[in-house]
Enzyme design. Structure first.
Site, mmCIF file in Angstrom:
data_model
loop_
_atom_site.group_PDB
_atom_site.id
_atom_site.type_symbol
_atom_site.label_atom_id
_atom_site.label_comp_id
_atom_site.label_asym_id
_atom_site.label_seq_id
_atom_site.Cartn_x
_atom_site.Cartn_y
_atom_site.Cartn_z
ATOM 1 N N ARG A 533 0.840 -1.200 0.000
ATOM 2 C CA ARG A 533 0.000 0.000 0.000
ATOM 3 C C ARG A 533 0.871 1.244 0.000
ATOM 4 O O ARG A 533 1.946 1.263 0.613
ATOM 5 C CB ARG A 533 -0.860 0.005 1.273
ATOM 6 C CG ARG A 533 -2.307 0.274 1.017
ATOM 7 C CD ARG A 533 -3.109 0.421 2.281
ATOM 8 N NE ARG A 533 -2.631 -0.372 3.390
ATOM 9 C CZ ARG A 533 -3.430 -0.848 4.320
ATOM 10 N NH1 ARG A 533 -4.725 -0.597 4.236
ATOM 11 N NH2 ARG A 533 -2.962 -1.545 5.308
ATOM 12 N N SER A 597 8.197 -4.668 6.240
ATOM 13 C CA SER A 597 7.851 -5.658 7.273
ATOM 14 C C SER A 597 8.722 -6.895 7.250
ATOM 15 O O SER A 597 8.226 -8.037 7.088
ATOM 16 C CB SER A 597 6.383 -6.023 7.117
ATOM 17 O OG SER A 597 5.627 -4.851 7.036
ATOM 18 N N ASP A 651 6.482 -3.107 10.446
ATOM 19 C CA ASP A 651 5.024 -2.921 10.532
ATOM 20 C C ASP A 651 4.530 -2.996 11.969
ATOM 21 O O ASP A 651 3.540 -2.339 12.331
ATOM 22 C CB ASP A 651 4.275 -3.910 9.629
ATOM 23 C CG ASP A 651 4.645 -5.358 9.876
ATOM 24 O OD1 ASP A 651 3.973 -6.228 9.298
ATOM 25 O OD2 ASP A 651 5.593 -5.608 10.634
HETATM 26 C C1 0WK Z 1 -1.640 -4.073 7.935
HETATM 27 C C2 0WK Z 1 -0.458 -3.133 8.123
HETATM 28 C C3 0WK Z 1 0.763 -3.707 7.490
HETATM 29 C C4 0WK Z 1 1.015 -5.097 8.026
HETATM 30 C C5 0WK Z 1 -0.197 -5.940 7.808
HETATM 31 C C6 0WK Z 1 0.003 -7.284 8.417
HETATM 32 O O1 0WK Z 1 -0.726 -1.879 7.555
HETATM 33 O O2 0WK Z 1 1.876 -2.899 7.732
HETATM 34 O O3 0WK Z 1 2.138 -5.651 7.401
HETATM 35 O O4 0WK Z 1 -1.326 -5.341 8.422
HETATM 36 O O5 0WK Z 1 -1.094 -8.070 8.156
HETATM 37 P P1 0WK Z 1 -1.238 -8.997 6.878
HETATM 38 O O6 0WK Z 1 -1.611 -8.127 5.779
HETATM 39 O O7 0WK Z 1 0.069 -9.678 6.707
HETATM 40 O O8 0WK Z 1 -2.297 -9.948 7.243
HETATM 41 C C1 BGC Z 2 8.691 -10.357 9.590
HETATM 42 C C2 BGC Z 2 8.443 -9.197 10.534
HETATM 43 C C3 BGC Z 2 7.029 -8.676 10.362
HETATM 44 C C4 BGC Z 2 6.034 -9.802 10.485
HETATM 45 C C5 BGC Z 2 4.628 -9.349 10.319
HETATM 46 C C6 BGC Z 2 7.598 -11.383 9.727
HETATM 47 O O1 BGC Z 2 7.755 -12.382 8.778
HETATM 48 O O2 BGC Z 2 9.923 -10.938 9.881
HETATM 49 O O3 BGC Z 2 9.343 -8.187 10.319
HETATM 50 O O4 BGC Z 2 6.816 -7.735 11.360
HETATM 51 O O5 BGC Z 2 6.315 -10.813 9.529
HETATM 52 O O6 BGC Z 2 4.383 -8.820 9.090
#
Ligand code: 0WK
Ligand code: BGC
Ligand code: 0WK
Ligand code: BGC
Length: 933
Positions: A533, A597, A651
């Site tokens: 994003r 992240s 993140d």
């Molecule tokens: C939304 C945050 C982003 C983070 C994500 C983690 O804005 O920085 O990496 O949540 O959740 P996912 O999309 O991996 O489920």
């Molecule tokens: C990464 C982290 C991150 C997390 C959540 C992990 O795989 O090593 O840096 O914060 O995922 O997105």
């Protein structure tokens, strides 16, 4: 009334009449009194469900671990024992499912002599085993190690379906060395002692539960089981969210109320008569089971006898002669009451019954006796009705419906044999719960059938539990993992151990959460979660600080994630260019906050050296490089816009900052999404890798790597190892692979494949789809665990995998999903618990108050995950008040906050210095002084 045989004068009769009425008056309960009893019962039910009052509650509300009523898919051959009612029965139950659905039963009734009921526990269980042996012999099935369902009709505390600790004997039983013991263990030991046959005891159930299941097999609306027999009791299906002493909030569980104890705290003493007190004092358990002693077959006759004795003493009965028979305890069995009260019986026959009992009676006597019986049994039926009305009322509220339709499965000799009991009970329920349409269904087959049905379900789930036993982590294990993680944190923070530490505890150079003074126009990039994003974040300060955000989601194709680093950052720069185009800010050089992240080592805010890729990323040439540099290079290469990357944040840090904007207490950032990780504000004096002891700095723990040194091998399963072998980074991020969304669906798929291979699922059918990696996604786990439509979702999803699932399979798959996602929530609670303990100790407070900012698709999308995590965290760290704050706007806002602070504090001189003219340490120290970010 046929008085023609009566000889007394009118006045005398009237006086006698008056005195008899006075004696029986307390048994005539008014509708108001019954309503009061209903309300009191309701209050006691709630006490029994609540964690803090359960311990002292008189209505014990015992969880039974029966979480569903029969669904017609049960099948198999089972042995069932039925102990605690009038008869001890041993049954063989054959259940067929599908089109030829049927239940065939063979049973034998055995006596339990009084000396066995009131002897030693060993004698009792040896007797039971002796009867079983006799039955197995008789049926010629001694060699078959059949699964057994044990109906044990006494109050038992259960920790699982196959464990039952006797709380206290009731009715006619008083065997020693049993109370406080597990009756399943006692039966197993007795079988071992006999050493003649073996049985697989799968479930122990209360007779009310067996009765509900037996009737539920015919009528799925049956969610209440009532026994009005020797004893009195009721069970019903309660919503898990109302049962505080059992883990989990979804679905239902059957609660054995043990309402016999209602009033043991004196709350119905206002309606207890002296005769009730007499009966209680003369019972095996004085002071206990007061409600039962006013309502059940074992005691009604005794109450009648006490009244008859009193009336006789007053000269109103049996010519004032108290015969030996009348003095004999227990002479008035329930069956006699039922006969005496039968409308079909002429007075003469009543006298004959009294004669049999050794009571020489006149016609008037038999009328009075019949009246006394009527008063006692009517009160009993009314009191049961009032209690039951409280239960159906609760069910109606649980369902949140105007009008409730429900079926009550009933058994017990009093209900079955007494001529009026059932009718009076039903009328009372109708009167006290008019908005409920209650069907009373008599259990024809006894609770043995129900016990066999429960055994069928338990056996099926147990096979799964056996499989997944290693995934069920006890609090003890979780506390141990919490301690292990705490040690890893210490290693990561220490200069000496950090290089070898698995949990890297990376300094982020973020020293505080937003303080409300931030302002400006920023760009935030958010890379590494489900979506890439780009956001424009405007922080302004009119009256109060406000944040406006516009964002765009960009795709990051797999070939970019797995390609070269250059291509990846070119892609990022291209998307940024596109975004700035759309925002018409290509001519502006806005400060950029980069949420990246992945684990990065930082020596300052705008530098992040990637340690290793995780999740889906594997771009080459990036590990060991500064991602800010790589991005700057990509932007420069484009030359069509410029950007000032002021900060690179993880993140978790972005999430903490985003939530810190709304809650100043937020000092932990938690991600449970594609990946998992957490950060928190640590004391500078504990961070060896960064100079200075003042203040705090945010530490990115990178807990995903917990266990990479083998420290979690004892809880990793073969499925975890298979996941790791098939991942992009074998041997790394082992904790993450047990917990996060990228792997959860796959974990479940691997388990389903193995269970299918072993014939435990889908009748052994394995399809190419089921064998395809990634075909079962984490979003499927979330869908299947939805309490209402979960099973139908399971059917859809499994059908799409071509395995033609039976309902049974869907229940089993839902169970597997629950165990896998539960383990994840429990593991995160353990590592988060370690961080909370660190914060508590850092602050030197007895009780920690803090906020955890959370984000991530698994936490957000899974229907039960958040609640489970909260509950386990609070159980593992009881001396803490933790608020979990969901990040509504993602970590982009947080990244902008970090950038805003950096930007505000970065005066031109400093900025110039940082941008490559690295002059003198003095200057450097000022950068990292507590004042910065
Ligand atoms: C939304 C945050 C982003 C983070 C994500 C983690 O804005 O920085 O990496 O949540 O959740 P996912 O999309 O991996 O489920
Ligand atoms: C990464 C982290 C991150 C997390 C959540 C992990 O795989 O090593 O840096 O914060 O995922 O997105
Ligand atoms: C028959 C059931 C049994 C239950 C009994 C209660 O199969 O489990 O305990 O009813 O009625 P009672 O025999 O005590 O009158
Ligand atoms: C027991 C219950 C049982 C009831 C009916 C009571 O004395 O405590 O467990 O359900 O009798 O048999």
């Amino acid at each position: 009334r046929n008085w023609e045989h009566c000889t007394h004068l009118p006045d005398q009769l009237a006086a006698q009449r008056k005195e008899i009425d006075a004696v029986l008056e307390p048994f005539l309960l008014s509708p108001e009194t019954l309503r009061e009893v209903k309300n009191k019962m309701r209050t006691e039910l709630e006490y029994g469900l609540k964690r803090e009052t359960q311990g002292s509650a008189t209505v014990k509300m015992l969880p039974t671990y029966v979480c569903g009523t029969p669904d017609g898919t049960e099948k198999g051959k089972f042995l069932a024992l039925d102990l605690g009612g009038t008869n001890f029965r041993v049954l063989l139950v054959k259940i067929r499912s599908g089109r030829r659905k049927s239940v065939r039963m063979y049973n034998k009734i055995f006596a339990i002599p009084l000396e066995i009921m009131q002897g030693t526990g060993e004698e009792l269980f040896d007797h039971i085993v002796h009867c079983i042996a006799d039955f197995l012999e008789y049926m010629g099935i001694k060699g078959a190690r059949l699964p057994l369902g044990f109906t044990f009709s006494f109050p038992c505390k259960q920790a699982s379906i196959d464990k039952g600790t006797l709380v206290g004997w009731t009715k006619g039983f008083k065997a020693t060395d049993c109370e406080g013991e597990d009756v399943v263990d006692m039966l197993r030991e007795a079988i071992k002692r006999r050493n003649e046959f073996d049985l697989d005891i799968v479930a122990v159930v209360n007779d009310t539960v067996g009765t509900m299941m037996t009737c539920g097999y015919e009528d799925p609306n049956c969610e209440i089981g009532l026994i009005a027999g020797t004893g009195s009791n009721v069970c019903y299906m309660e919503d898990m969210k109302n049962i505080e002493i059992v883990e989990g909030n979804e679905g239902k569980m059957c609660i054995n109320t043990e309402w016999g104890g209602f009033g043991d705290n004196g709350c119905i003493d206002n309606i207890r008569t002296e005769y009730d007190k007499e009966v209680d004092e003369g019972s095996l358990n004085p002071g206990k089971q007061r409600y039962e002693k006013m309502t059940s077959g074992m005691y009604l006759g005794e109450i009648v006898r006490q009244i008859l004795i009193d009336l006789t003493k007053r000269g109103l009965l049996f010519r004032g002669q108290i015969s030996e028979s009348l003095r004999k305890r227990g002479i008035f069995e329930t069956k006699f009451l039922s006969q005496i009260e039968s409308d079909r019986l002429a007075l003469l026959q009543v006298r004959q019954i009294l004669q049999q009992l050794g009571l020489d009676s006149t016609c008037e006597d038999s009328i009075i006796v019949k009246e006394v019986c009527g008063a006692v049994s009517r009160r009993a039926a009314q009191l049961c009705g009032a209690g039951l009305a409280a239960i159906v009322e609760k069910k109606r509220e649980n369902r949140g419906v105007e009008h409730l339709q429900i079926t009550v499965g009933v058994d017990g000799t009093l209900y079955k044999l007494h001529p009026h009991f059932s009718r009076v009970l039903q009328e009372t329920v109708k009167e006290l719960a008019p908005w409920c349409d209650v069907t009373f269904m008599l259990s024809e087959d006894g609770s043995g059938k129900g016990a066999a049905l429960i055994t069928a379900v338990a056996k099926r789930l147990r096979n799964i539990d056996k499989y997944l036993y290693a995934m069920r982590l006890s609090d003890e294990t979780l506390i141990d993992i919490m301690a292990r993680f705490r040690r890893e944190m210490k290693n990561g923070l220490s200069r000496d151990f950090n290089p070898t530490a698995t949990v890297k505890m990376l300094p982020t150079f973020v020293r505080s959460i937003p303080d409300g003074s931030e302002k400006g126009d920023f760009i935030a990039l958010d890379l590494g979660g489900s979506y890439f994003r780009i956001l424009r974040v405007k922080v302004s300060h009119e009256k109060k600080q406000t944040v406006q955000m516009e964002s765009e989601i960009y795709n990051t194709p797999e070939d970019i994630m797995h390609g070269s680093g250059t291509r990846l950052f070119d892609h990022v720069a291209e998307c940024l260019g596109d975004f700035m185009e759309k925002q018409q800010i290509k001519d502006k050089k806005l400060p950029v906050g980069f949420t990246f992240s992945f684990p990065c080592r930082q020596s300052k805010l705008d530098e992040g050296v990637l340690i290793t890729w995780t999740k889906r990323f594997k771009a080459s040439g990036v590990e060991g490089a500064d991602v800010v540099k790589l991005l700057n290079r990509a932007i420069k290469k484009r030359g069509d816009y410029d950007a000032d990357i002021m900060a690179v944040v993880n993140d978790t840090v972005g999430t903490m900052m985003t939530c810190g904007f709304d809650d100043q207490r937020c000092e932990v950032g938690l991600i449970i999404g594609t990946g998992t990780n957490a950060c928190y504000m640590e004391e500078m004096r504990h961070i060896d890798l960064v100079e200075g002891d003042e203040g705090r700095m945010c530490i990115n723990t990178e807990w995903g790597a917990f266990g990479d040194d083998g420290s979690l091998e004892d809880i990793r399963t073969e499925f975890d190892r298979e996941i790791d072998r098939g991942s992009l980074n074998p041997g790394k991020q082992l904790f993450e692979k047990m917990v996060s969304g990228l792997y959860m669906g796959e974990l479940v798929r691997l388990i389903l494949v193995k269970m299918a291979k072993e014939g435990l699922l889908f009748e052994g059918r394995i399809t190419p789809e089921l064998l395809t990696k990634g075909k079962f996604e984490t979003k499927h786990v979330s869908a299947i665990e939805k309490s209402k439509e979960g099973l139908s979702k399971a059917k859809d999803i499994l059908t799409r995998l071509g395995v033609e699932p039976s309902h049974e399979d869907c229940v089993a798959v839902q169970h597997v999903c629950t165990i896998v996602s539960f383990r994840s929530a429990n593991l995160v609670a353990a590592t988060l618990g370690a961080i909370l303990c660190q914060l508590r100790d850092n602050k030197g407070v007895g009780r920690l108050r803090t906020t955890v900012g959370v984000d991530g698709s698994l936490y957000k999308m899974h229907p039960q995950y958040a609640r489970r995590l909260h509950k386990t965290t609070r159980r593992l760290v009881p001396d803490s008040d933790v608020r979990f704050l969901l990040s509504e706007s993602g970590s982009g806002k947080g990244a902008a906050m970090v950038t805003a602070v950096a930007y505000r504090l970065a005066d031109p001189l400093l900025l110039a210095a940082l941008r490559g003219q690295r002059k003198g340490r003095g200057l450097r120290r000022r950068c990292f002084s507590p004042a910065t970010v």
